[in-house]
Design an enzyme around this catalytic site. Structure first.
Site, PDB file in Angstrom:
ATOM      1  CD  GLU A 189      14.941  -0.349 105.225  1.00  0.00           C
ATOM      2  OE1 GLU A 189      13.979  -0.246 104.451  1.00  0.00           O
ATOM      3  OE2 GLU A 189      15.994  -0.948 104.927  1.00  0.00           O
ATOM      4  CB  THR A 228      14.148  -7.989 104.078  1.00  0.00           C
ATOM      5  OG1 THR A 228      14.529  -7.288 102.898  1.00  0.00           O
ATOM      6  CG2 THR A 228      15.300  -7.941 105.052  1.00  0.00           C
TER       7      THR A 228
HETATM    8  N1  HSE Z   1      21.111  -6.700 106.294  1.00  0.00           N
HETATM    9  C1  HSE Z   1      19.839  -7.127 105.791  1.00  0.00           C
HETATM   10  C2  HSE Z   1      19.797  -8.618 105.686  1.00  0.00           C
HETATM   11  C3  HSE Z   1      19.567  -6.635 104.396  1.00  0.00           C
HETATM   12  O1  HSE Z   1      20.731  -9.187 105.131  1.00  0.00           O
HETATM   13  O2  HSE Z   1      18.822  -9.206 106.124  1.00  0.00           O
HETATM   14  C4  HSE Z   1      19.387  -5.211 104.289  1.00  0.00           C
HETATM   15  O3  HSE Z   1      18.158  -4.800 104.805  1.00  0.00           O
END
Ligand code: HSE
Length: 314
Positions: A132, A184
């Site tokens: 990931e 992301t």
């Molecule tokens: N928590 C992450 C974000 C998304 O909101 O950037 C999941 O990878």
């Protein structure tokens, strides 16, 4: 017993669960990615093939989350043999549904089964996170629910810092994914690096309300608390097509709240009834269709099991 082939399914997931930026995650029952691994004499993991990605994902074993995670697993158990990976992508890429995590988790769960399951689910976490991390950073808000199922509280990157939270029985989710990609990394780049103390207090209170609601099985309070994010959502709103319009339409159709799933663009409407969720999915789809924006709408619930081994061959 020696196995030659194994196949695993890993579900989609929602990072953040609204207000819980990087510390909450939720597994969806569907869709998910499927990975088949085949034992090879050469050490390490290689990508044999990928289908369903429109030719976008790399076959280079150092660049694909599935092979990077499988390689981390193989190193962890000191395997002398390796695996060849067939990845069947069923999750849209860059959609906020944990696509990269699902590929990594399915690869690791399948490889663990292939080697006779020497490691527990919890022990698989770090290998999945290595995969990931390649595309999404080293945080577990997709990997943990995808691997372990349910709604997870993530207080760190070790398995012992991840807690399963109660799942309200009447929780139904409607999802809509507009056909735009929001990487992301891009969605993280727009976030503030510091926040005022007042905002910190409000965020903390919102997360506490959400956890309290889960422990009381109160979907209405859960939904309301999820929407209280005053830090991350405002910074990302411009990346998500028609967030305001979708929220208004979904609520008019009976949704209790609408939040960005992970880093988006998928939007998740929280409902307390299956029929309402179906109606909400249709309404959200219509909003995008009327704006000439292609999208996919789905209804789902929380997946309680996490990734599953689908088949194992000697
Ligand atoms: N928590 C992450 C974000 C998304 O909101 O950037 C999941 O990878």
């Amino acid at each position: 017993m020696a196995f030659t082939r194994a196949e695993a399914f890993a579900p989609a997931s929602m990072g953040n669960v609204g207000i819980g930026f990087d510390i909450l995650g939720l597994a969806f029952q569907e869709p998910g990615d499927i990975v088949e691994v085949e034992l090879c004499d050469q050490p390490g993991a290689v990508m044999h093939s990928i289908e369903g990605d429109g030719g976008i994902l790399p076959l280079d074993a150092n660049k694909n989350t599935a092979s990077v995670a499988a390689n981390a697993y193989l190193r962890q158990i000191g395997a002398k043999q390796g695996v060849s990976i067939r990845l069947c992508k069923q999750l849209p890429l860059g959609s906020g549904m944990g696509s990269s995590a699902a590929s990594a988790v399915a690869a690791v769960v399948a490889t663990n089964a292939l080697f006779g399951s020497p490691l527990s689910r919890q022990e698989l976490l770090s290998a999945c996170m290595e995969g990931e991390a390649l595309v999404s950073g080293y945080h577990a808000d997709n990997v943990a629910p995808c691997l372990l199922g349910g709604i997870t509280l993530i207080c760190g990157t070790e398995a012992a810092q991840i807690y399963q939270l109660p799942i309200p029985g009447n929780l139904h989710l409607a999802l809509v994914t507009a056909n735009v990609s929001v990487p992301t990394s891009q969605a993280r780049a727009v976030l503030p690096t510091t926040i005022p103390l007042k905002a910190m207090v409000a965020q903390t209170a919102g997360v506490a309300c959400l956890i309290d609601a889960l422990y009381r099985g109160d979907v209405k309070q859960m939904a309301a608390a999820m929407e209280l994010d005053g830090v991350v959502e405002p910074a990302r709103t411009h990346l998500i097509p028609m967030l305001k319009e979708i929220r208004t339409a979904a609520k008019a159709a009976g949704a209790l709240s609408v939040v960005i799933s992970g880093a988006g663009p998928t939007l998740c409407a929280v409902c307390d009834d299956a029929e309402v969720a179906k109606e909400v999915a249709q309404v959200m789809e219509l909003v995008y269709k009327q704006a000439q924006l292609a999208c996919v709408a789905r209804c789902t619930q929380v997946d309680r099991e996490g990734a599953q081994v689908l088949s194992l061959h000697e």
